[in-house]
Design a protein around this motif. Structure first.
Motif, mmCIF file in Angstrom:
data_model
loop_
_atom_site.group_PDB
_atom_site.id
_atom_site.type_symbol
_atom_site.label_atom_id
_atom_site.label_comp_id
_atom_site.label_asym_id
_atom_site.label_seq_id
_atom_site.Cartn_x
_atom_site.Cartn_y
_atom_site.Cartn_z
ATOM 1 N N LEU A 187 0.823 -1.211 0.000
ATOM 2 C CA LEU A 187 0.000 0.000 0.000
ATOM 3 C C LEU A 187 0.862 1.269 0.000
ATOM 4 N N SER A 188 1.965 1.209 0.714
ATOM 5 C CA SER A 188 2.851 2.390 0.770
ATOM 6 C C SER A 188 3.476 2.662 -0.577
ATOM 7 N N THR A 189 3.764 1.571 -1.339
ATOM 8 C CA THR A 189 4.331 1.758 -2.681
ATOM 9 C C THR A 189 3.308 2.401 -3.597
ATOM 10 N N VAL A 190 2.037 2.008 -3.426
ATOM 11 C CA VAL A 190 0.963 2.626 -4.225
ATOM 12 C C VAL A 190 0.894 4.130 -3.952
ATOM 13 N N LYS A 191 0.987 4.471 -2.658
ATOM 14 C CA LYS A 191 0.934 5.896 -2.287
ATOM 15 C C LYS A 191 2.115 6.671 -2.881
ATOM 16 N N THR A 192 3.307 6.044 -2.889
ATOM 17 C CA THR A 192 4.494 6.700 -3.475
ATOM 18 C C THR A 192 4.281 6.942 -4.954
ATOM 19 N N HIS A 193 3.731 5.904 -5.662
ATOM 20 C CA HIS A 193 3.460 6.070 -7.100
ATOM 21 C C HIS A 193 2.456 7.207 -7.349
ATOM 22 N N ILE A 194 1.447 7.272 -6.513
ATOM 23 C CA ILE A 194 0.417 8.312 -6.698
ATOM 24 C C ILE A 194 1.034 9.714 -6.499
ATOM 25 N N THR A 195 1.917 9.856 -5.470
ATOM 26 C CA THR A 195 2.592 11.142 -5.233
ATOM 27 C C THR A 195 3.413 11.541 -6.442
ATOM 28 N N ASN A 196 4.144 10.581 -7.018
ATOM 29 C CA ASN A 196 4.961 10.874 -8.206
ATOM 30 C C ASN A 196 4.094 11.260 -9.398
ATOM 31 N N ILE A 197 2.959 10.557 -9.540
ATOM 32 C CA ILE A 197 2.040 10.865 -10.656
ATOM 33 C C ILE A 197 1.512 12.287 -10.536
ATOM 34 N N TYR A 198 1.077 12.659 -9.323
ATOM 35 C CA TYR A 198 0.559 14.010 -9.107
ATOM 36 C C TYR A 198 1.631 15.081 -9.447
ATOM 37 N N SER A 199 2.879 14.793 -9.005
ATOM 38 C CA SER A 199 3.959 15.745 -9.225
ATOM 39 C C SER A 199 4.274 15.907 -10.707
ATOM 40 N N LYS A 200 4.387 14.789 -11.421
ATOM 41 C CA LYS A 200 4.746 14.836 -12.832
ATOM 42 C C LYS A 200 3.634 15.445 -13.690
ATOM 43 N N LEU A 201 2.405 15.244 -13.296
ATOM 44 C CA LEU A 201 1.279 15.778 -14.063
ATOM 45 C C LEU A 201 0.805 17.138 -13.542
ATOM 46 N N ASN A 202 1.500 17.625 -12.465
ATOM 47 C CA ASN A 202 1.161 18.937 -11.893
ATOM 48 C C ASN A 202 -0.303 19.003 -11.462
ATOM 49 N N ILE A 203 -0.718 17.976 -10.742
ATOM 50 C CA ILE A 203 -2.088 17.929 -10.213
ATOM 51 C C ILE A 203 -2.007 17.628 -8.725
ATOM 52 N N SER A 204 -3.160 17.682 -8.049
ATOM 53 C CA SER A 204 -3.134 17.492 -6.602
ATOM 54 C C SER A 204 -4.227 16.556 -6.081
ATOM 55 N N SER A 205 -5.032 15.965 -6.981
ATOM 56 C CA SER A 205 -6.101 15.073 -6.498
ATOM 57 C C SER A 205 -6.512 14.090 -7.582
ATOM 58 N N ARG A 206 -7.256 13.103 -7.178
ATOM 59 C CA ARG A 206 -7.789 12.103 -8.123
ATOM 60 C C ARG A 206 -8.728 12.783 -9.112
ATOM 61 N N GLN A 207 -9.481 13.798 -8.612
ATOM 62 C CA GLN A 207 -10.411 14.504 -9.483
ATOM 63 C C GLN A 207 -9.657 15.173 -10.627
ATOM 64 N N ASP A 208 -8.467 15.800 -10.296
ATOM 65 C CA ASP A 208 -7.640 16.412 -11.344
ATOM 66 C C ASP A 208 -7.187 15.362 -12.344
ATOM 67 N N LEU A 209 -6.852 14.201 -11.842
ATOM 68 C CA LEU A 209 -6.382 13.123 -12.727
ATOM 69 C C LEU A 209 -7.494 12.695 -13.660
ATOM 70 N N LEU A 210 -8.696 12.593 -13.137
ATOM 71 C CA LEU A 210 -9.837 12.182 -13.975
ATOM 72 C C LEU A 210 -10.105 13.223 -15.062
ATOM 73 N N LEU A 211 -9.865 14.498 -14.711
ATOM 74 C CA LEU A 211 -10.078 15.557 -15.706
ATOM 75 C C LEU A 211 -9.019 15.527 -16.797
ATOM 76 N N LYS A 212 -7.792 15.035 -16.462
ATOM 77 C CA LYS A 212 -6.683 15.001 -17.421
ATOM 78 C C LYS A 212 -6.701 13.768 -18.313
ATOM 79 N N LYS A 213 -7.580 12.807 -18.027
ATOM 80 C CA LYS A 213 -7.498 11.527 -18.768
ATOM 81 C C LYS A 213 -7.827 11.715 -20.242
#
Length: 331
Positions: free
Chosen positions: A305-331
């Protein structure tokens, strides 16, 4: 009091009156080698200095005929209580003679005089020879003339800068009388050096003009210098104003360019291509988009679970977003 005493008092007052009101301010002799070529009238003129010229403005105030032995005189009442520059002059008998004689014989003499002073020309070899005076300003002017004598015959190697330094230094340090100082400064103007020096040292000349204005000198005496300094100071003000406009314009341009650079940098930063996601991060991203929870993603990818959280933090940083909602908007 006896009649004799009254008579003596009357004679004394009469003689005193003659002494006070009939005394000559100028007297002396003129030496003329060829009397037939010269007029017999001596002219007395008041001098006004003018700028940028070796000449001056003259106003004739009196004239007198020569006696047989060449004597002439002008009454003290022709003069004012203040020092002025005057000229006595004898003219050739005709315009033709004037053209012949003007370059050969000095037919005038300049001097400073006031009503309380006297000047007497002695007989000599020159038309207006040596003279004696009790006017302190004229005595100092004679010293200035002696200083200037070494510059009478200027040669090709004449150094105007050295002349300026020496003359200005002499006027400033050796002369005490304002009118004579003014004459010395006029010499700089005659050599076209005054304007340049006044622009370089305006404080000195403005201070000198202030002294002149607070003195007893007739304002017309220094009018030419006041006019020149007004023109020069206005030029300095205009120049400073132009420089100020240029500096302000250059400063404004720099500020505009700096603002433009900052805005451009920000836009560049915004349009920079995002850092690509790793294979695992892409898998996590897709699972988030499909609606999986962190725990479900961990089970599906066989990671903690901690690895999943690390991946999510990296995804947010690289895509310049801050939430799952932002990610859904960028898809």
């Amino acid at each position: 009091m006896t009649m004799k005493n009254w008579s003596n008092i009357f004679v004394f007052l009469f003689l005193l009156n003659i002494n006070l009101f009939g005394q000559d301010g100028i007297s002396g002799y003129v030496h003329i080698e060829d009397p037939q070529r010269w007029g017999q009238t001596v002219y007395l003129s008041q001098i006004q200095l003018e700028e940028n010229t070796n000449t001056y403005n003259t106003t004739t105030i009196a004239s007198t005929l020569l006696t047989k032995d060449g004597f002439f005189a002008f009454d003290k009442n022709l003069f004012t209580s203040k020092d002025h520059i005057y000229k006595v002059q004898l003219n050739p008998i005709s315009a033709e003679e004037k053209n012949k004689l003007s370059d050969k014989i000095k037919n005038f003499q300049l001097f400073i005089l006031s009503k309380k002073d006297t000047i007497h020309f002695t007989k000599g070899e020159r038309m207006f020879g040596e003279y004696t005076t009790n006017n302190t300003a004229d005595l100092e002017w004679q010293k200035l003339k002696q200083f200037e004598a070494k510059y009478e015959n200027l040669t090709d190697d004449f150094d105007p800068r050295q002349y300026l330094i020496e003359t200005k230094g002499y006027v400033k340090d050796s002369l005490q009388i304002l009118l004579v100082k003014l004459i010395g400064i006029k010499k700089l103007d005659d050599q076209n050096l005054l304007e340049k020096d006044a622009k370089a040292n305006p404080e000195y000349y403005l201070s000198f003009l202030k002294e002149l204005k607070s003195s007893e000198l007739d304002p017309s005496t220094y009018a030419y210098l006041e006019n020149k300094l007004n023109f020069i100071t206005q030029e300095i003000v205009n120049h400073k104003y132009k420089v100020s406009l240029w500096v302000n314009g250059a400063t404004s341009l720099v500020i505009i360019l700096l603002i433009g650079f900052i805005l451009k940098s920000r836009r560049t930063k915004k349009v920079l291509a995002p850092i690509p996601l790793s294979k695992q991060e892409k898998a996590v991203k897709n699972l988030i988009i499909s609606g999986k929870s962190n725990k479900e993603i961990a089970n599906e990818l066989f990671i903690s679970l901690s690895t999943v959280k690390t991946h999510i933090t990296n995804i947010y940083s690289k895509l310049n977003i801050s939430s799952r909602q932002d990610l859904l908007l960028k898809k």
